[in-house]
Write a protein that holds these residues in place. Sequence first.
Motif, PDB file in Angstrom:
ATOM      1  N   TYR A 285       0.824   0.064  -2.315  1.00 44.44           N
ATOM      2  CA  TYR A 285       1.493  -0.841  -3.257  1.00 44.44           C
ATOM      3  C   TYR A 285       3.001  -0.683  -3.084  1.00 44.44           C
ATOM      4  CZ  TYR A 285       2.370   3.226  -6.248  1.00 44.44           C
ATOM      5  OH  TYR A 285       2.789   4.435  -6.728  1.00 44.44           O
ATOM      6  N   PRO A 286       3.753  -1.724  -3.463  1.00 37.79           N
ATOM      7  CA  PRO A 286       5.205  -1.687  -3.279  1.00 37.79           C
ATOM      8  C   PRO A 286       5.851  -0.777  -4.313  1.00 37.79           C
ATOM      9  CG  PRO A 286       4.513  -3.808  -4.194  1.00 37.79           C
ATOM     10  CD  PRO A 286       3.274  -3.024  -3.964  1.00 37.79           C
ATOM     11  N   ASN A 287       6.436   0.295  -3.844  1.00 38.15           N
ATOM     12  CA  ASN A 287       7.053   1.258  -4.753  1.00 38.15           C
ATOM     13  C   ASN A 287       8.282   0.659  -5.446  1.00 38.15           C
ATOM     14  OD1 ASN A 287       7.193   3.782  -5.994  1.00 38.15           O
ATOM     15  ND2 ASN A 287       8.661   4.545  -4.496  1.00 38.15           N
ATOM     16  N   THR A 288       8.571   1.176  -6.591  1.00 37.39           N
ATOM     17  CA  THR A 288       9.763   0.746  -7.329  1.00 37.39           C
ATOM     18  C   THR A 288      11.035   1.127  -6.566  1.00 37.39           C
ATOM     19  OG1 THR A 288      10.801   0.756  -9.513  1.00 37.39           O
ATOM     20  CG2 THR A 288       9.998   2.883  -8.696  1.00 37.39           C
ATOM     21  N   GLY A 322       7.230   0.739   1.198  1.00 43.09           N
ATOM     22  CA  GLY A 322       8.194  -0.355   1.075  1.00 43.09           C
ATOM     23  C   GLY A 322       9.553   0.127   0.628  1.00 43.09           C
ATOM     24  N   GLY A 323      10.287   0.727   1.543  1.00 35.95           N
ATOM     25  CA  GLY A 323      11.653   1.097   1.207  1.00 35.95           C
ATOM     26  C   GLY A 323      11.854   2.523   0.726  1.00 35.95           C
ATOM     27  N   ILE A 324      10.820   3.380   0.837  1.00 30.06           N
ATOM     28  CA  ILE A 324      11.038   4.794   0.487  1.00 30.06           C
ATOM     29  C   ILE A 324      11.851   5.451   1.608  1.00 30.06           C
ATOM     30  CG2 ILE A 324       9.941   7.037   0.070  1.00 30.06           C
ATOM     31  CD1 ILE A 324       7.592   5.649  -1.135  1.00 30.06           C
ATOM     32  N   LYS A 325      12.856   6.210   1.215  1.00 28.57           N
ATOM     33  CA  LYS A 325      13.681   6.893   2.219  1.00 28.57           C
ATOM     34  C   LYS A 325      13.279   8.357   2.327  1.00 28.57           C
ATOM     35  CE  LYS A 325      17.583   3.839   2.130  1.00 28.57           C
ATOM     36  NZ  LYS A 325      18.454   3.266   1.126  1.00 28.57           N
ATOM     37  N   VAL A 326      13.383   8.883   3.547  1.00 26.55           N
ATOM     38  CA  VAL A 326      12.980  10.270   3.770  1.00 26.55           C
ATOM     39  C   VAL A 326      13.738  11.220   2.847  1.00 26.55           C
ATOM     40  CG1 VAL A 326      12.876  12.137   5.465  1.00 26.55           C
ATOM     41  CG2 VAL A 326      12.399   9.797   6.169  1.00 26.55           C
ATOM     42  N   GLU A 327      15.027  10.944   2.660  1.00 28.60           N
ATOM     43  CA  GLU A 327      15.822  11.878   1.869  1.00 28.60           C
ATOM     44  C   GLU A 327      15.423  11.897   0.384  1.00 28.60           C
ATOM     45  OE1 GLU A 327      16.853   9.469   3.899  1.00 28.60           O
ATOM     46  OE2 GLU A 327      18.640   8.429   3.191  1.00 28.60           O
ATOM     47  N   HIS A 328      14.639  10.920  -0.040  1.00 29.84           N
ATOM     48  CA  HIS A 328      14.209  10.891  -1.439  1.00 29.84           C
ATOM     49  C   HIS A 328      12.764  11.320  -1.653  1.00 29.84           C
ATOM     50  CE1 HIS A 328      17.476   7.579  -1.810  1.00 29.84           C
ATOM     51  NE2 HIS A 328      18.002   8.783  -1.941  1.00 29.84           N
ATOM     52  N   VAL A 329      12.129  11.798  -0.598  1.00 31.13           N
ATOM     53  CA  VAL A 329      10.704  12.128  -0.692  1.00 31.13           C
ATOM     54  C   VAL A 329      10.436  13.185  -1.760  1.00 31.13           C
ATOM     55  CG1 VAL A 329       8.864  13.340   0.536  1.00 31.13           C
ATOM     56  CG2 VAL A 329       9.957  11.383   1.579  1.00 31.13           C
ATOM     57  N   SER A 330      11.297  14.185  -1.837  1.00 26.81           N
ATOM     58  CA  SER A 330      11.041  15.256  -2.805  1.00 26.81           C
ATOM     59  C   SER A 330      11.029  14.710  -4.230  1.00 26.81           C
ATOM     60  CB  SER A 330      12.097  16.361  -2.677  1.00 26.81           C
ATOM     61  OG  SER A 330      12.102  16.840  -1.365  1.00 26.81           O
ATOM     62  N   ARG A 331      11.949  13.814  -4.494  1.00 28.17           N
ATOM     63  CA  ARG A 331      11.983  13.199  -5.819  1.00 28.17           C
ATOM     64  C   ARG A 331      10.664  12.484  -6.125  1.00 28.17           C
ATOM     65  NH1 ARG A 331      14.427   7.443  -7.437  1.00 28.17           N
ATOM     66  NH2 ARG A 331      13.013   7.286  -9.211  1.00 28.17           N
ATOM     67  N   ILE A 344       6.153   5.799   4.768  1.00 27.73           N
ATOM     68  CA  ILE A 344       7.535   5.520   5.154  1.00 27.73           C
ATOM     69  C   ILE A 344       7.557   4.922   6.543  1.00 27.73           C
ATOM     70  CG2 ILE A 344       9.828   6.484   5.539  1.00 27.73           C
ATOM     71  CD1 ILE A 344       9.372   8.532   3.508  1.00 27.73           C
ATOM     72  N   GLY A 345       8.105   3.715   6.632  1.00 30.79           N
ATOM     73  CA  GLY A 345       8.201   3.077   7.931  1.00 30.79           C
ATOM     74  C   GLY A 345       9.655   2.979   8.364  1.00 30.79           C
ATOM     75  N   GLY A 346      10.318   1.946   7.857  1.00 33.71           N
ATOM     76  CA  GLY A 346      11.660   1.581   8.296  1.00 33.71           C
ATOM     77  C   GLY A 346      12.650   2.721   8.409  1.00 33.71           C
ATOM     78  N   SER A 347      12.684   3.598   7.415  1.00 35.60           N
ATOM     79  CA  SER A 347      13.767   4.587   7.424  1.00 35.60           C
ATOM     80  C   SER A 347      13.586   5.620   8.538  1.00 35.60           C
ATOM     81  CB  SER A 347      13.951   5.224   6.044  1.00 35.60           C
ATOM     82  OG  SER A 347      13.120   6.316   5.834  1.00 35.60           O
TER      83      SER A 347
END
Lengths: 369, 369
Positions: A285-288, A322-331, A344-347
């Motif tokens: 699903y598309p993450n916020t 959909g737009g999750i960045k690696v640097e925010h994974v922990s959050r 995570i795809g694009g980043s």
Amino acid sequence: MSSFTVTYQLTLSDGEAVDEKIGNLCLEQSVELPAEVLDKRIRDQVVGRPRKKKQVGDHAYEVTIAWPLADVGSDISQFLNLLYGNISLKPGIKITKVDWSSLAGNLFKGPRVGIEGVRRRYNITARPLSATALKPLGCSSKALAELAFQFAAGGIDLIKDDHGLANQMYAPFEERVRACVGAVRKAAQRTGRRSYYFPNITADAGEIESRYRLAEESGADGVLLSPHIAGLTVMHRLARMEGELPIIAHPAFAGSLTMDESQGFAPDFLYGQLWRALGADFVIYPNTGGRFSFTLPQCRSINKAARRSDAPFKASLPMPGGGIKVEHVSRWMNEYGADTCFLIGGSLYRYTGGIEAAAKIFATRIQKG
Amino acid sequence: MSSFTVTYQLTLSDGEAVDEKIGNLCLEQSVELPAEVLDKRIRDQVVGRPRKKKQVGDHAYEVTIAWPLADVGSDISQFLNLLYGNISLKPGIKITKVDWSSLAGNLFKGPRVGIEGVRRRYNITARPLSATALKPLGCSSKALAELAFQFAAGGIDLIKDDHGLANQMYAPFEERVRACVGAVRKAAQRTGRRSYYFPNITADAGEIESRYRLAEESGADGVLLSPHIAGLTVMHRLARMEGELPIIAHPAFAGSLTMDESQGFAPDFLYGQLWRALGADFVIYPNTGGRFSFTLPQCRSINKAARRSDAPFKASLPMPGGGIKVEHVSRWMNEYGADTCFLIGGSLYRYTGGIEAAAKIFATRIQKG
């Protein structure tokens, strides 16, 4: 009389009365005739019956209706019609919940593998899973397989086709699957650690099952399906096929169902309830906060619905993407918990150090928690 | 490079710039990656290309994008994904038109029978057609067949199953079809004039084709399908099956696609263009002024799109339904013209003089024009 319940959020427009709207819904989704032309048996045994009504806003009500199981018969397709056939054409009706207890077993079977099965298969306990996508469209099978190798060498758990990879000349289905399966295994020989490859088998009617079988014969570890393109009942059928490949469900073409505040499906109903009933082991699903538009509470509700243990099906693994960045994974791991598969795809493609290094950062963050 | 075009109505939200929205659309529906990570070949040959842009409102633009045919390959399902996969999850994007010329023949085949074929088969020239539905759910096969007899004796051209009739215990599919085929033929022996029976074959994946074949073997004259439940590509496949039964398409489950002014599909795109490309001989849509909510201009546009002779497919017969009353048929005939099939269900059941008499009034109005 055996029945199942559906809960609706009804929003009244000017001049609409709630009981009339409920009465019309009960008729529209069963007999599709005015009450006065029905005989008593049909009024009593075929038409939906209101069970609960609660005002939840100035013009909004939460309403539960019981429907006779006999109205559905043996077809999930007729369940979908009773759920959201003609009322899909009417404003102010949103579906928020189904009580699946009397539908499970005789009609819906849910996921075949589920969260616990996935953890057992992949020997991953007590941590989230990492996932990525092979892209872009336009690459050759060889180039996609090279990407798969690098993602696997970097340690990502699940590697799926982009949902736009079908059977294009660039990278025909069978050639692509064989190449990517080979690449993932080659990486495992190098690292001693296996990644799992899920080709996209979304295809035209009559082709999907043969792609499923080709995927299985070629050694793929699961499949990706866009159920709103392939057909919702196709997913349920695949989840019962020989081969036992876990299914990742993708939301392509489904968006309009959840875009309106007062109409359609609540996001947690679509992704966490209906897809789970239909057999999705993983629900993308598309993450916020990314390129798409769900709120954080909506995402939490999807996760909760997909996993809740009082439902009569195995649990599905929520797969925000959909737009999750690696640097925010922990959050996001803190926010969503261990029973989550992060997509995570694009980043990763943007990382200047290369795919394998990017994959390694992502995989390490997930593995360390 | 061979391509096809899609026209969108883009509505900008606060802070959105039109060219950025177009650029994102071109990437999202093809490579699903940011432009800076793509090599030149893929940027030039795989990503969508803007062709036209016209401001049509304060925050609204009409935009045409050309997509490489090679991105689609051999699958209609991948066309649907490119058309409305991820962007279904985004606000402010509505699809209004596809230039089907380069898609026809190699991918889409359109209706097999079409308006002219229907007129030839049924020997009905220069007048609209009449249609009705067998209901309610809960009746036995015998009761539904008796209804079919009365409708046929009254002279209605097409008699279809209610779209909720599937394979329930009340009236199992095969038993119902045989009984209704028999009833329609018995009526023809009495009146010397044939009506045509269309059973509902919407079913779960793996069941639809066998119901199609059963319908054909039982002597049914066509089939009813809800493509948004059965799967959109199923309709295209059925339109190519042996048996050559014309297809009536029903909008159950499709409503959310057209409910939003700035998102989804224009009604004439869904019913008049996409369904036609997918092979619907008859397109049921909710008429204005009844229980549902299209405007008169929207209904006119659906009719026009379904019939237009510059499209590369046979024409589909528009079939407005949902709350049309017999006493208003003449008005609708004047409004919509001869190439229309009028679907009246509920108001015939309400007529106190009985079904056959009600059918006769409807059929006579249609035949006299």
